[in-house]
Scaffold this active site. Structure first.
Site, mmCIF file in Angstrom:
data_model
loop_
_atom_site.group_PDB
_atom_site.id
_atom_site.type_symbol
_atom_site.label_atom_id
_atom_site.label_comp_id
_atom_site.label_asym_id
_atom_site.label_seq_id
_atom_site.Cartn_x
_atom_site.Cartn_y
_atom_site.Cartn_z
ATOM 1 N N ASP A 1 33.926 -16.812 -19.489
ATOM 2 C CA ASP A 1 35.002 -16.015 -18.876
ATOM 3 C C ASP A 1 35.411 -14.904 -19.826
ATOM 4 O O ASP A 1 35.659 -15.127 -21.001
ATOM 5 C CB ASP A 1 36.218 -16.863 -18.509
ATOM 6 C CG ASP A 1 36.994 -16.231 -17.363
ATOM 7 O OD1 ASP A 1 37.047 -16.832 -16.274
ATOM 8 O OD2 ASP A 1 37.515 -15.097 -17.536
ATOM 9 N N SER B 1 31.144 -14.045 0.197
ATOM 10 C CA SER B 1 32.499 -14.130 0.725
ATOM 11 C C SER B 1 32.418 -13.911 2.229
ATOM 12 O O SER B 1 31.548 -13.170 2.708
ATOM 13 C CB SER B 1 33.328 -13.026 0.069
ATOM 14 O OG SER B 1 34.358 -12.635 0.914
ATOM 15 N N TYR C 1 33.556 -4.483 -2.276
ATOM 16 C CA TYR C 1 33.421 -5.933 -2.414
ATOM 17 C C TYR C 1 32.438 -6.503 -1.377
ATOM 18 O O TYR C 1 31.567 -7.313 -1.690
ATOM 19 C CB TYR C 1 34.817 -6.537 -2.239
ATOM 20 C CG TYR C 1 34.923 -8.027 -2.417
ATOM 21 C CD1 TYR C 1 34.787 -8.612 -3.679
ATOM 22 C CD2 TYR C 1 35.204 -8.856 -1.327
ATOM 23 C CE1 TYR C 1 34.921 -9.982 -3.844
ATOM 24 C CE2 TYR C 1 35.342 -10.218 -1.491
ATOM 25 C CZ TYR C 1 35.200 -10.780 -2.744
ATOM 26 O OH TYR C 1 35.331 -12.132 -2.899
ATOM 27 N N LYS D 1 28.984 -8.386 -2.076
ATOM 28 C CA LYS D 1 28.860 -9.793 -1.684
ATOM 29 C C LYS D 1 27.668 -10.006 -0.753
ATOM 30 O O LYS D 1 27.008 -11.041 -0.784
ATOM 31 C CB LYS D 1 30.160 -10.277 -1.016
ATOM 32 C CG LYS D 1 31.308 -10.495 -2.006
ATOM 33 C CD LYS D 1 30.896 -11.452 -3.108
ATOM 34 C CE LYS D 1 32.034 -12.077 -3.862
ATOM 35 N NZ LYS D 1 31.582 -12.797 -5.072
ATOM 36 N N ALA E 1 39.701 -20.081 -1.069
ATOM 37 C CA ALA E 1 40.512 -20.933 -1.939
ATOM 38 C C ALA E 1 41.678 -20.159 -2.521
ATOM 39 O O ALA E 1 41.606 -18.934 -2.685
ATOM 40 C CB ALA E 1 39.642 -21.475 -3.070
ATOM 41 N N ALA E 2 42.733 -20.894 -2.831
ATOM 42 C CA ALA E 2 43.897 -20.288 -3.483
ATOM 43 C C ALA E 2 43.538 -19.966 -4.924
ATOM 44 O O ALA E 2 43.092 -20.841 -5.662
ATOM 45 C CB ALA E 2 45.059 -21.280 -3.444
ATOM 46 N N SER E 3 43.691 -18.712 -5.316
ATOM 47 C CA SER E 3 43.412 -18.318 -6.698
ATOM 48 C C SER E 3 44.097 -16.981 -6.952
ATOM 49 O O SER E 3 44.706 -16.393 -6.047
ATOM 50 C CB SER E 3 41.910 -18.164 -6.918
ATOM 51 O OG SER E 3 41.477 -16.963 -6.311
ATOM 52 N N ARG E 4 43.929 -16.504 -8.168
ATOM 53 C CA ARG E 4 44.497 -15.207 -8.515
ATOM 54 C C ARG E 4 43.990 -14.105 -7.580
ATOM 55 O O ARG E 4 44.701 -13.175 -7.241
ATOM 56 C CB ARG E 4 44.094 -14.900 -9.963
ATOM 57 C CG ARG E 4 44.676 -13.652 -10.525
ATOM 58 C CD ARG E 4 44.298 -13.506 -11.976
ATOM 59 N NE ARG E 4 42.888 -13.200 -12.156
ATOM 60 C CZ ARG E 4 42.374 -12.735 -13.290
ATOM 61 N NH1 ARG E 4 43.152 -12.563 -14.335
ATOM 62 N NH2 ARG E 4 41.095 -12.461 -13.388
HETATM 63 P P1 NAI Z 1 39.709 -15.897 -10.070
HETATM 64 O O1 NAI Z 1 40.216 -14.527 -10.312
HETATM 65 O O2 NAI Z 1 40.666 -17.020 -10.096
HETATM 66 O O3 NAI Z 1 38.525 -16.220 -11.055
HETATM 67 C C1 NAI Z 1 37.534 -15.305 -11.357
HETATM 68 C C2 NAI Z 1 37.270 -15.392 -12.846
HETATM 69 O O4 NAI Z 1 36.211 -14.507 -13.165
HETATM 70 C C3 NAI Z 1 38.453 -14.960 -13.687
HETATM 71 O O5 NAI Z 1 38.822 -15.995 -14.578
HETATM 72 C C4 NAI Z 1 37.965 -13.727 -14.408
HETATM 73 O O6 NAI Z 1 38.491 -13.600 -15.738
HETATM 74 C C5 NAI Z 1 36.478 -13.927 -14.417
HETATM 75 N N1 NAI Z 1 35.777 -12.665 -14.545
HETATM 76 C C6 NAI Z 1 36.023 -11.520 -13.877
HETATM 77 N N2 NAI Z 1 35.183 -10.556 -14.276
HETATM 78 C C7 NAI Z 1 34.362 -11.096 -15.194
HETATM 79 C C8 NAI Z 1 33.282 -10.595 -15.956
HETATM 80 N N3 NAI Z 1 32.899 -9.318 -15.825
HETATM 81 N N4 NAI Z 1 32.663 -11.422 -16.788
HETATM 82 C C9 NAI Z 1 33.046 -12.708 -16.929
HETATM 83 N N5 NAI Z 1 34.097 -13.219 -16.255
HETATM 84 C C10 NAI Z 1 34.740 -12.428 -15.391
HETATM 85 O O7 NAI Z 1 38.962 -15.835 -8.654
HETATM 86 P P2 NAI Z 1 38.349 -16.964 -7.693
HETATM 87 O O8 NAI Z 1 39.071 -16.918 -6.417
HETATM 88 O O9 NAI Z 1 38.227 -18.234 -8.390
HETATM 89 O O10 NAI Z 1 36.923 -16.316 -7.398
HETATM 90 C C11 NAI Z 1 35.709 -16.845 -7.819
HETATM 91 C C12 NAI Z 1 34.589 -16.217 -7.006
HETATM 92 O O11 NAI Z 1 34.753 -16.586 -5.648
HETATM 93 C C13 NAI Z 1 34.575 -14.703 -7.016
HETATM 94 O O12 NAI Z 1 33.239 -14.252 -7.062
HETATM 95 C C14 NAI Z 1 35.196 -14.315 -5.702
HETATM 96 O O13 NAI Z 1 34.783 -13.064 -5.240
HETATM 97 C C15 NAI Z 1 34.698 -15.433 -4.832
HETATM 98 N N6 NAI Z 1 35.501 -15.635 -3.625
HETATM 99 C C16 NAI Z 1 36.718 -16.205 -3.699
HETATM 100 C C17 NAI Z 1 37.435 -16.409 -2.540
HETATM 101 C C18 NAI Z 1 38.730 -17.115 -2.565
HETATM 102 O O14 NAI Z 1 39.252 -17.395 -1.464
HETATM 103 N N7 NAI Z 1 39.285 -17.448 -3.712
HETATM 104 C C19 NAI Z 1 36.957 -15.928 -1.241
HETATM 105 C C20 NAI Z 1 35.619 -15.416 -1.278
HETATM 106 C C21 NAI Z 1 34.944 -15.254 -2.445
#
Ligand code: NAI
Length: 703
Positions: free
Chosen positions: A320, A435, A448, A452, A480-483
């Site tokens: 990360d 996504s 995005y 994707k 999912a719930a996330s930032r």
């Molecule tokens: P999040 O923001 O909680 O976690 C993403 C993590 O990736 C962060 O900790 C961030 O620091 C890290 N990150 C970002 N850019 C980076 C880089 N260049 N190198 C290394 N680390 C990096 O987001 P979440 O929700 O957990 O998302 C995870 C994946 O799921 C993402 O690819 C997102 O697009 C995808 N996604 C999530 C959805 C959701 O409902 N949460 C819906 C659809 C897709």
């Protein structure tokens, strides 16, 4: 024809089989079950006899024969081993993947052994059983290979602990064959005589099923799910109606040795039997010894994956960058370190990595971290992600590129070095993160959604390049719930969408048990479904020669656009195959013109000389006589001498062998719809004379 030694190690095309409780009962009746063991015959509380496994993947034996090019005239099922991983459900779909693992040479005139190993998975995701099947080719010895290692089974020198007497009926093969093995030898008196038997013989696997019932009744009554392993050698043929007994010695806790004996003659029909039994192993999927990389694992979904992978035994690289939600900022080691500390506190193994997936060096370095810390990489979850939403006109190049760089280039940067390691070790599991926005569209997210959807394209080709090396590549679309989603999702929904709901699907796709590759799954809140591109049956607008008018497209748009009976394709070849098929005579006929029956028998013989391969005929002197029955049939022969081929109507004086077939089956075989091996084993193709020479046909003609 010589054995195809190159077939060793080449995976078979996966075999799928749908089955219902009626198939389970039909098999049970075929191996002698009845009112005395109603559990196998009554849909109420139905249980599956474990040996149903091999009957239901009988086609794998055909694959072994086809791929090895073993001489059909001397083929026998030599040995069979089954390892039962999970009880067989009473209905569903089985998918079997396998390959030929060995070819052993017993010496000139003593035959050869071809060993095929396969794993069968159920549509519920469980691995059901492994089959190790040894086919004996009487006529294939002397190719210069190694002999098979000796397998000794020493039976105790005492009376057996159990003797189970059975009396298979004189009609037993007629029922058993309905479970899949329709080889004429077990039904056709003429064919049996031609093969040197008085009458049709029992299927070896039918007797094997009788033995399986006997073993369960003696050792684990009423609990077939406790069977763990069953191995044996088929040693003698048996005629239907002959009484048999299964003799069983308990040699240790959970293990017995067994034989099946023809009670009347005293001959051992099945020898070297081993049966192991015990509790059903715990279903837990583990990653012990596996090394996993999860990108963006400092928070949200990635963190949930990393924690669970480590809890189940994987060594994890927690990558990360620790930047802001939009990817800005210098980054911070804190998120990755915190997850590593949490894993270690729980007794797991993990290392942190703070590289940026968006650069090629970052990707290399993430994989290097895995290699330096743990020596390899088996699992990669491309999860890191950022958002920079803007409506399209306001989508500046920096916002566009920043998002593509993290999601698409990021996956490329990490996957490329990881894939090289996986290919080398012939094992790997890769998960891409797409996504629903990418799959279906979402306002303000052109950057995005483009990134994707591109990940799905990356998967589509990587699944093909990885197939040979057991590298499986799948994609999830999580919710999912996330930032990333805190201000996107409605608050009531946000509360319910714990990232942990996504973990089971993502992690199953990373497991050894994962049977699929190239699939996309929507996952969230405990709801899981597959998403796929469906391709409709379409419409043929011209004969493929003249160019249609634009107006033809307009008039047919409904048909062209229809997804009714649409299907997903595995690769571009399947799509091109359908394109070509759309212009086949059959399709033309379906569309109201052309010749319904395809080429006639006379057409096929008329063009047979064109498909002759003179380069393969050096020194060959052979005459194939064909007797084709039914409409359009007749007699033809092909004479091959001095690398030339003549095809004539009528009968030859001295054919090397005579092939007898019905006209419909013949055209199906010659147009590739009926494999020759299947035609032979099902009795649709009868061969008289020198059967070995008949196998030259495949070599001499481009069929
Ligand atoms: P999040 O923001 O909680 O976690 C993403 C993590 O990736 C962060 O900790 C961030 O620091 C890290 N990150 C970002 N850019 C980076 C880089 N260049 N190198 C290394 N680390 C990096 O987001 P979440 O929700 O957990 O998302 C995870 C994946 O799921 C993402 O690819 C997102 O697009 C995808 N996604 C999530 C959805 C959701 O409902 N949460 C819906 C659809 C897709």
């Amino acid at each position: 024809m010589a054995l195809n030694l190159e077939a060793v190690g080449q995976p078979f095309a996966p075999l799928t089989k749908d089955y219902t409780w009626k198939d389970v009962v039909l098999y049970a009746l075929g191996v002698g079950a009845g009112f005395s063991d109603l559990d196998y015959c009554y849909e109420k509380d139905l249980k599956v006899i474990p040996s149903f496994s091999i009957a239901s993947i009988f086609d794998i034996l055909m694959q072994i024969g086809l791929e090895s090019k073993i001489n059909l005239a001397g083929v026998l099922h030599g040995e069979q081993e089954l390892i039962f991983h999970n009880p067989i459900p009473v209905e569903g779909t089985m998918t079997t993947e396998g390959k030929i693992t060995h070819m052993y040479d017993k010496g000139e005139g003593r035959g050869a052994l071809v060993v095929g190993e396969s794993d069968t998975f159920h549509s519920n995701g469980q691995k059901l059983f492994t089959s190790i099947c040894t086919v004996f080719g009487r006529l294939d010895g002397g190719f210069g290979g190694e002999n098979a290692p000796k397998k000794e089974v020493t039976f105790p020198d005492r009376e057996p602990d159990f003797t189970v007497e059975e009396a298979p009926s004189a009609d037993q093969p007629l029922i058993y064959r309905l479970s899949g093995d329709v080889f004429s030898l077990h039904v056709d008196p003429e064919f049996a005589k031609m093969s040197g038997f008085e009458k049709p013989i029992m299927h070896g696997l039918c007797t094997h099923g009788f033995a399986c019932r006997a073993l369960i009744n003696a050792l684990i009554p009423g609990e077939p799910e406790k069977a763990r392993r069953m191995a044996c050698r088929f040693s003698k043929t048996l005629y239907p109606g002959m009484p048999i007994k299964t003799v069983i010695w308990k040699t240790e806790d959970g293990k017995a040795l067994w034989r099946v004996i023809n009670t009347e003659t005293g001959d051992t029909v099945i020898d070297n039997g081993i049966f192991e039994y015990g509790e059903v192993p715990k279903r837990e999927i583990r990653y012990d010894g596996r090394v996993a990389i999860v990108t963006g694992a400092g928070a949200g979904l990635g963190k949930a994956y990393a924690l669970e992978l480590a809890r189940r035994g994987a060594k994890v690289v927690v990558n990360d960058l620790g930047g802001a939600r939009d990817g800005s900022g210098d980054g911070s080691a804190t998120p990755a370190d915190e997850v590593v500390n949490e894993i270690k506190a729980a007794g797991g193994e993990a290392v942190a990595n703070y590289d940026n997936v968006a650069t090629a060096e970052g990707g290399e370095n993430i994989v290097k971290t895995a290699l330096d810390a743990f020596g390899t990489v088996d699992i990669l979850i491309n999860n890191a992600g950022i958002l920079r939403d803007k409506s399209f006109v306001k989508m500046t190049p920096d916002n566009w590129h920043a998002v593509l760089n993290v999601h698409l280039q990021g996956a490329y940067n990490v996957t490329r070095p990881a894939f090289a390691v996986m290919k080398e070790k012939a094992y790997g599991r890769i998960v891409m993160t797409t996504s629903a926005a990418g799959l279906y569209g979402n306002f303000g997210q052109t950057n995005y959604t483009a990134a994707k959807m591109a990940l799905v394209g990356l998967m589509n080709t990587l699944k093909i390049e990885g197939k040979k090396y057991d590298v499986k590549v799948n994609t999830i679309a999580p919710v999912a719930a996330s930032r990333l989603t805190e201000d996107v999702l409605p608050p009531e929904l946000y509360e319910k969408l714990k990232p942990e709901f996504v973990t089971p699907m993502a992690l199953f796709l990373c497991s050894e048990e994962c049977p699929v590759t190239g699939n996309v799954y929507n996952v969230g809140m405990g709801f899981y479904n597959r998403a796929a591109f469906l391709t409709g049956p379409g419409s043929v607008l011209t004969d493929g020669q003249s160019i249609p008018e634009l107006e033809d497209v307009k008039d047919n748009l409904g048909k062209i656009s229809s997804l009714d009976k649409g299907k997903p394709y595995f690769d571009v070849n399947e799509q091109i195959g359908d394109l070509m098929a759309a212009f086949s005579p059959k399709a033309a006929d379906d569309a109201g013109g052309g010749d319904a029956a395809g080429p006639s028998v006379a057409d096929i013989f008329g063009s047979l000389a064109d498909s002759f391969k003179p380069e393969a005929a050096t020194g060959v002197d052979v005459v194939f006589q064909y007797h084709i029955s039914g409409d359009g049939g007749g007699d033809w022969y092909t004479a091959i001498q001095n690398s030339t081929c003549t095809v004539e109507a009528g009968k030859h004086d001295k054919p090397s062998c005579t092939l007898k077939m019905d006209a419909g089956d013949f055209t199906a075989m010659m147009t590739g719809k009926l494999p020759a091996m299947q035609a032979y084993t099902s009795g649709k193709l009868l061969i008289e004379g020198d059967i070995m020479k008949s196998q030259l046909i495949e070599k001499l003609f481009k069929l």
